[in-house]
Design an enzyme around this catalytic site. Structure first.
Site, PDB file in Angstrom:
ATOM      1  N   TYR A 267       2.864   0.928 -14.311  1.00  0.00           N
ATOM      2  CA  TYR A 267       3.074  -0.125 -15.202  1.00  0.00           C
ATOM      3  C   TYR A 267       4.452  -0.331 -15.659  1.00  0.00           C
ATOM      4  O   TYR A 267       5.226  -1.627 -15.300  1.00  0.00           O
ATOM      5  CB  TYR A 267       2.597   0.058 -16.646  1.00  0.00           C
TER       6      TYR A 267
ATOM      7  N   ASP B 221      -8.376 -16.476 -11.629  1.00  0.00           N
ATOM      8  CA  ASP B 221      -8.085 -14.855 -11.023  1.00  0.00           C
ATOM      9  C   ASP B 221      -6.798 -14.598 -10.632  1.00  0.00           C
ATOM     10  O   ASP B 221      -6.758 -15.271  -9.234  1.00  0.00           O
ATOM     11  CB  ASP B 221      -9.279 -14.382 -10.418  1.00  0.00           C
TER      12      ASP B 221
ATOM     13  N   VAL C 260       3.232  -5.420 -29.519  1.00  0.00           N
ATOM     14  CA  VAL C 260       2.217  -6.119 -30.088  1.00  0.00           C
ATOM     15  C   VAL C 260       0.885  -5.477 -30.678  1.00  0.00           C
ATOM     16  O   VAL C 260       0.336  -4.861 -29.364  1.00  0.00           O
ATOM     17  CB  VAL C 260       2.183  -7.602 -29.523  1.00  0.00           C
TER      18      VAL C 260
ATOM     19  N   ASN D  56       1.373 -15.139 -17.982  1.00  0.00           N
ATOM     20  CA  ASN D  56       1.083 -13.906 -19.078  1.00  0.00           C
ATOM     21  C   ASN D  56       0.251 -12.738 -18.807  1.00  0.00           C
ATOM     22  O   ASN D  56       0.368 -11.711 -19.159  1.00  0.00           O
ATOM     23  CB  ASN D  56       0.785 -14.513 -20.430  1.00  0.00           C
TER      24      ASN D  56
END
Length: 238
Positions: free
Chosen positions: A161, A61, A194, A88
């Site tokens: 974001y 985590d 993606v 990632n």
């Protein structure tokens, strides 16, 4: 016989992370699958093993100091060292009710996104650096997004974001500068749009296509670029 190389991929239980793990496995790496969810983590490990990849799971985590420290110890115990770290793991954050409209920005959403997308990367990187520094060819790849580019300003307005990826790119350059006189090569990449659950499977690229640039940066030669931001086409404007 060549020495076995080990890579840790965070958020590797699905999507781009799993594809990066597959790609590194195909390059001959033993892959540590870092993920929070134990069941998904083990499913990913089994998937990779069926594909011929030497893989093992690591509970991770990225928002927890204790979890990250335990993950570093687990990687060392299982693999004896670490050659590649791919940061990632990332989240998009809530968007309902104007939560990421800058004029109505929910600061708790910003804090949550930064905790994973930026602080999580710092937390994991610093915990893994002692292992990486023992490698003959250590590489760190931070999975970013061109939504963080101040030049391109792509995608929808997402005021938690997008700036988190801008800051991630900035942190990438800070690490690259600090480690410039070492063998640790640090770069950031953009996998593109993606089709994963992250995008509601609306993306135009496959996870494998998105993973390719991360795999390339993870396997750079010793004279490869440092502190850059790249996609399949080359350098991404900042």
């Amino acid at each position: 016989m060549t020495e076995k190389r080990t890579a840790l991929v965070t958020g590797a239980n699905k999507g781009i992370g799993l594809a990066i793990a597959e790609g590194l496995g195909a390059e001959g790496f033993t892959v540590a699958v870092g993920a929070r969810d134990a069941m998904r983590r083990e499913q990913a490990v089994e998937h990779l093993r069926r594909a011929g990849v030497d893989a093992f799971g690591v509970g991770l985590d990225v928002t927890s100091d204790e979890s990250v420290a335990a993950a570093a110890a687990a990687v060392e115990q299982e693999a004896g060292g670490l050659d590649v770290l791919v940061n990632n793991a990332g989240i998009g954050g809530r968007t309902d009710g104007g939560a990421q409209d800058p004029t109505t920005l929910d600061l708790d959403v910003v804090r949550t996104v930064l905790e994973t997308n930026v602080l999580g990367v710092v937390r994991v990187t610093n915990a893994m650096l002692p292992l990486l520094q023992r490698s003959s060819a250590p590489r760190i790849v931070n999975v970013s997004s061109n939504m963080g580019s101040l030049t391109l300003q792509t995608g929808p307005v997402l005021a938690a974001y997008a700036p988190s990826k801008t800051m991630l790119n900035a942190m990438t350059t800070q690490y690259a500068r600090r480690l410039a006189d070492t063998s640790v090569i640090v770069n950031a990449c953009c996998p593109g749009y993606v089709a994963t659950d992250f995008t509601g499977f609306a993306g135009s690229r496959t996870p494998q296509q998105g993973a390719a640039i991360a795999v390339r940066l993870a396997t750079l030669p010793d004279d490869g670029p440092r502190g850059g931001f790249f996609d399949d086409e080359g350098v991404v404007p900042w």
